[in-house]
Design a protein around this motif. Structure first.
Motif, PDB file in Angstrom:
ATOM      1  N   GLN A  48      14.429 -14.138   9.446  1.00 48.06           N
ATOM      2  CA  GLN A  48      13.729 -15.044  10.337  1.00 48.06           C
ATOM      3  C   GLN A  48      14.716 -15.802  11.232  1.00 48.06           C
ATOM      4  O   GLN A  48      14.510 -15.927  12.443  1.00 48.06           O
ATOM      5  N   LYS A  51      16.053 -13.470  13.902  1.00 48.83           N
ATOM      6  CA  LYS A  51      15.083 -13.187  14.953  1.00 48.83           C
ATOM      7  C   LYS A  51      14.884 -14.386  15.876  1.00 48.83           C
ATOM      8  O   LYS A  51      14.724 -14.229  17.093  1.00 48.83           O
ATOM      9  N   VAL A  52      14.898 -15.579  15.306  1.00 47.73           N
ATOM     10  CA  VAL A  52      14.789 -16.781  16.134  1.00 47.73           C
ATOM     11  C   VAL A  52      15.979 -16.867  17.090  1.00 47.73           C
ATOM     12  O   VAL A  52      15.838 -17.252  18.261  1.00 47.73           O
ATOM     13  N   ARG A 106       4.952 -17.163  11.181  1.00 46.48           N
ATOM     14  CA  ARG A 106       6.040 -16.836  12.115  1.00 46.48           C
ATOM     15  C   ARG A 106       5.639 -17.117  13.553  1.00 46.48           C
ATOM     16  O   ARG A 106       6.480 -17.495  14.374  1.00 46.48           O
ATOM     17  N   ASN A 109       6.504 -20.694  14.151  1.00 45.55           N
ATOM     18  CA  ASN A 109       7.826 -21.200  13.778  1.00 45.55           C
ATOM     19  C   ASN A 109       8.973 -20.340  14.310  1.00 45.55           C
ATOM     20  O   ASN A 109      10.035 -20.274  13.687  1.00 45.55           O
ATOM     21  N   SER A 110       8.767 -19.719  15.452  1.00 48.50           N
ATOM     22  CA  SER A 110       9.800 -18.839  16.006  1.00 48.50           C
ATOM     23  C   SER A 110      10.095 -19.112  17.470  1.00 48.50           C
ATOM     24  O   SER A 110      10.795 -18.322  18.111  1.00 48.50           O
ATOM     25  N   ASN A 111       9.594 -20.193  17.998  1.00 51.15           N
ATOM     26  CA  ASN A 111       9.830 -20.555  19.399  1.00 51.15           C
ATOM     27  C   ASN A 111       9.434 -19.422  20.341  1.00 51.15           C
ATOM     28  O   ASN A 111      10.118 -19.138  21.331  1.00 51.15           O
TER      29      ASN A 111
END
Length: 205
Positions: A48, A51-52, A106, A109-111
Motif C-alpha cells: 500500500q 502504491k501511494v 484503499r 486512503n491512497s490519495n
C-alpha cells in the motif's frame, strides 16, 4: 488466459480505520463487504505504501484495481503487461487476497484524487465468497463502482465479471454470478462498461 482476455476487450486509450465512507451508509447496510477496512499483513501495508508513492509521482492514464488476478500482472503476466500496457502509463492496484471491503478502504486512503486516469479496470469480489452472500458482494461491487466514478468523474470504467470458482457449476458460482449481475446494472455504456465472462471460462454441464 491473461493474453486472451485482455487482448479481446481491455485495450483502453500503516493501518488506519475508514472514516467518511462508512458514515454514508445506513447502519443496517454495513455488512462486511461494505465496511472499508485495511489488512494488517506486513506485505500488504508495504505494498500500500509503495502504491501511494507511485500515485504521488502522477502521470497515470490507466488504473487496474483488484485482487491476485490483477496483481498477477506483476508475476506470471509481466510479459503481457509489458507488451500491452508498458507504454500506457498504467498502475497496478491489485492486492492478492483483497475483498471488496479492502478496495473500499484503499479508495479512501491512497490519495487517488491526485491523479486523473483516462480509464479504470476493475475486477474484485471473488475472495468474499465464503463470508458474504451474492447480494452482499454485489452491494460491495456497486459501492466500489460508484465511489470510483466519484473520485475520477472523467474516467471510463471497465468492470469485469468475477471469474467462476471451482470446476463445475454450484452455489458458489451462482453467488458470484449474482454479484456480477448487480455490478452490470450500473453499466451505462457511456462512462461505465461491463465485460461478462466468455463461454471459454465456463465448464459445460
Amino acid at each position: 488466459m491473461f493474453r486472451s482476455l485482455f487482448r479481446r476487450g481491455i485495450m483502453l486509450p500503516a493501518t488506519a480505520v475508514a472514516l467518511s465512507f462508512t458514515t454514508m451508509l445506513p447502519a443496517a447496510a454495513q455488512h462486511s463487504a461494505l465496511n472499508p477496512v485495511p489488512r494488517p499483513d506486513e506485505w500488504w501495508v508495504n505494498r500500500q505504501a509503495e502504491k501511494v508513492a507511485q500515485i504521488a509521482e502522477g502521470d497515470i492514464d490507466l488504473v487496474f484495481i483488484g485482487d491476485s488476478i490483477t496483481q498477477g500482472w506483476e508475476g506470471g503476466g509481466k510479459d503481457e503487461w509489458a507488451e500491452f500496457y508498458g507504454d500506457r502509463k498504467a498502475l497496478n492496484l491489485g492486492f492478492s487476497g483483497d475483498r471488496t471491503q479492502h478496495v473500499l478502504w484503499r479508495l479512501e486512503n491512497s490519495n487517488l484524487a491526485s491523479i486523473a486516469p483516462k480509464a479504470v479496470v476493475l475486477m474484485i469480489g471473488t475472495n468474499n465468497y465464503k463470508d458474504n452472500s451474492g447480494q452482499e458482494i454485489g452491494e460491495g461491487l456497486q459501492a466500489i463502482i460508484k465511489r470510483t466514478a466519484e473520485i475520477w468523474p472523467n474516467a471510463k470504467q471497465l468492470v469485469l465479471a468475477i471469474f467462476p470458482r471451482g470446476e463445475k457449476p454450484d452455489a458458489t458460482r451462482e453467488k458470484l454470478a449474482k454479484a456480477s449481475a448487480m455490478a452490470k446494472e450500473l453499466a451505462d455504456g457511456k462512462k461505465i462498461f461491463f465485460m461478462d465472462i466468455g463461454p471459454e471460462f465456463l465448464e459445460e454441464d
